[in-house]
Design a protein around this motif. Sequence first.
Motif, PDB file in Angstrom:
ATOM      1  N   ILE A 176       0.871  -1.177   0.000  1.00  0.00           N
ATOM      2  CA  ILE A 176       0.000   0.000   0.000  1.00  0.00           C
ATOM      3  C   ILE A 176       0.904   1.221   0.000  1.00  0.00           C
ATOM      4  CG2 ILE A 176      -1.788   1.313   1.196  1.00  0.00           C
ATOM      5  CD1 ILE A 176      -2.784  -1.266   2.429  1.00  0.00           C
ATOM      6  N   MET A 190      -3.512   0.525  -3.286  1.00  0.00           N
ATOM      7  CA  MET A 190      -3.283  -0.900  -3.047  1.00  0.00           C
ATOM      8  C   MET A 190      -2.743  -1.567  -4.317  1.00  0.00           C
ATOM      9  SD  MET A 190      -6.627  -2.013  -0.792  1.00  0.00           S
ATOM     10  CE  MET A 190      -7.825  -1.494  -2.044  1.00  0.00           C
ATOM     11  N   TYR A 380      -7.060   2.145  -0.375  1.00  0.00           N
ATOM     12  CA  TYR A 380      -7.387   1.432   0.861  1.00  0.00           C
ATOM     13  C   TYR A 380      -8.487   2.163   1.638  1.00  0.00           C
ATOM     14  CZ  TYR A 380      -6.567  -1.146   5.226  1.00  0.00           C
ATOM     15  OH  TYR A 380      -6.705  -1.928   6.345  1.00  0.00           O
TER      16      TYR A 380
END
Length: 516
Positions: A176, A190, A380
Amino acid sequence: MNLSTRLGETAKKYFDKPAYIFQGNASTYAELDGAVTKFASGLEKLGIKKGDHIALVLGNTPHFVIGFYGALRIGATVIPINPIYTADEIGYIVNNGDVKAVIILDLLVPLFEKMNEHLPKVEHLILCETPQGADSGVNVSELSIYPKMKSFTEVVGSGDFSFVGPTMEDDDVAVILYTSGTTGKPKGAMLTHKNLYSNARDVAEYLKISEQDKVITTLPMFHVFCLTVALNAPLMNGGTLLIVPKFSPKEIFEIAKENTATVFAGVPTMYNFLLQYPEGKPEDLSPLRLCISGGAAMPVALLKGFEQKFNVLVSEGYGLSEASPVTCFNPLDRPRKPGSIGTNIVNVENMVIDENGEEVPVGQVGELIVRGPNVMKGYYKMPEESDATIRNGWLYTGDLAKMDEEGYFYIVDRKKDMIIVGGYNVYPREVEEVLYTHPDVVEAAVVGVPDLNQGEAVHCYVVKKDASLTEEDLIAFCREHLAKYKLPSKIEFINELPKNTTGKILRRSLKDLVTK
């Protein structure tokens, strides 16, 4: 296939070949792969399992390479963080990223001691030893974070060579990457195992990186440009990393000469410093077969000046964190076009579209969009932002571009208001958010202005409440909350910010003020 598995295969083929050289010491592929396996095993014994998040708050050291691949081998998700970030910046990413373990330089112990009560999800702090840390005089046994602390060496030492990691799926999130957000808070892109593996593989193929190459790795490893181009791509094919902790022209010339380096990757600022370095000799860089530039557009005059002095090709490319990052490079088997970001790399497609999503004719300007196996899974915990950025499989970059009749792309301008300082992204809103927290600031607006050394600089306009507030006061205030490269280079106080009829601040008018 994924990066960890590929490293294991490469180690079997090139087991006694140097994987990296750091401060004069070489480590073979067999040694690197063994350390990665033992570190992954050590993590498992700490309770780390597949799917857990591990932050790397490190500079360019073997610790980063071993920590990165070791975390991947156990199936963890890696979150690289710039070690010069402030406590506020690191704390936000660690908490938002649901980090369970953090690998840090021992020099950062005081910072994490200060942050400890604000990091409730962090169970382990793995310290990477440095000579400076050993001489710091800090008695770690007296710190509140002491129960969480482990030594990197101890974690590796506790591991087993027989460790076999879990099975990873292509769609599992490997990394990430937090990018500066237009809302003032970073967004976590991500990247899956497939994203990272495919981009490293395709970059290596496009740039013909092989076991013969020795790549100067001085770009920060926590940045995706270095991670893919100067770390993962060489390690896929048996190349050797020449790890440089911190960029300096003197050291680059010395390392290139002593190790007969073949590839250098850097941002335009680095090329400018190398070109201007008075003691830089063309023969020191003569082994280089290729120089790679990214992170920002390189002025054509700089590109030509560097190539003429050092007789080496500079290939400019383009990428963004959300694409792992590379989408374009100037090809090696066809003419390079100065000012262009090049053509599609293998397996990646770029297209320029209008506001209706239709491809524009050759030579016309529109938004650059990208698709391929390198495009991120999403942001994310931000589904709406993910859906807005990825549409029908295409990643909308927000950059304005055009394509010529031979398929070469050119970045014309940035649709977003991003400022690129020495290759690092700075969003005006992020700086403005900090300025607005000062009690004597009424209004603030930030724009990017040209800078000879850094490409662009952060220029601020502020309407103040207290007449005694000074530029020095505000810069000192910003220093407490922003990384060094995000700091304003200049703050100007004005009576009122220019706005349109709806109250929107007119950034273009502010930029015009700078040039007057």
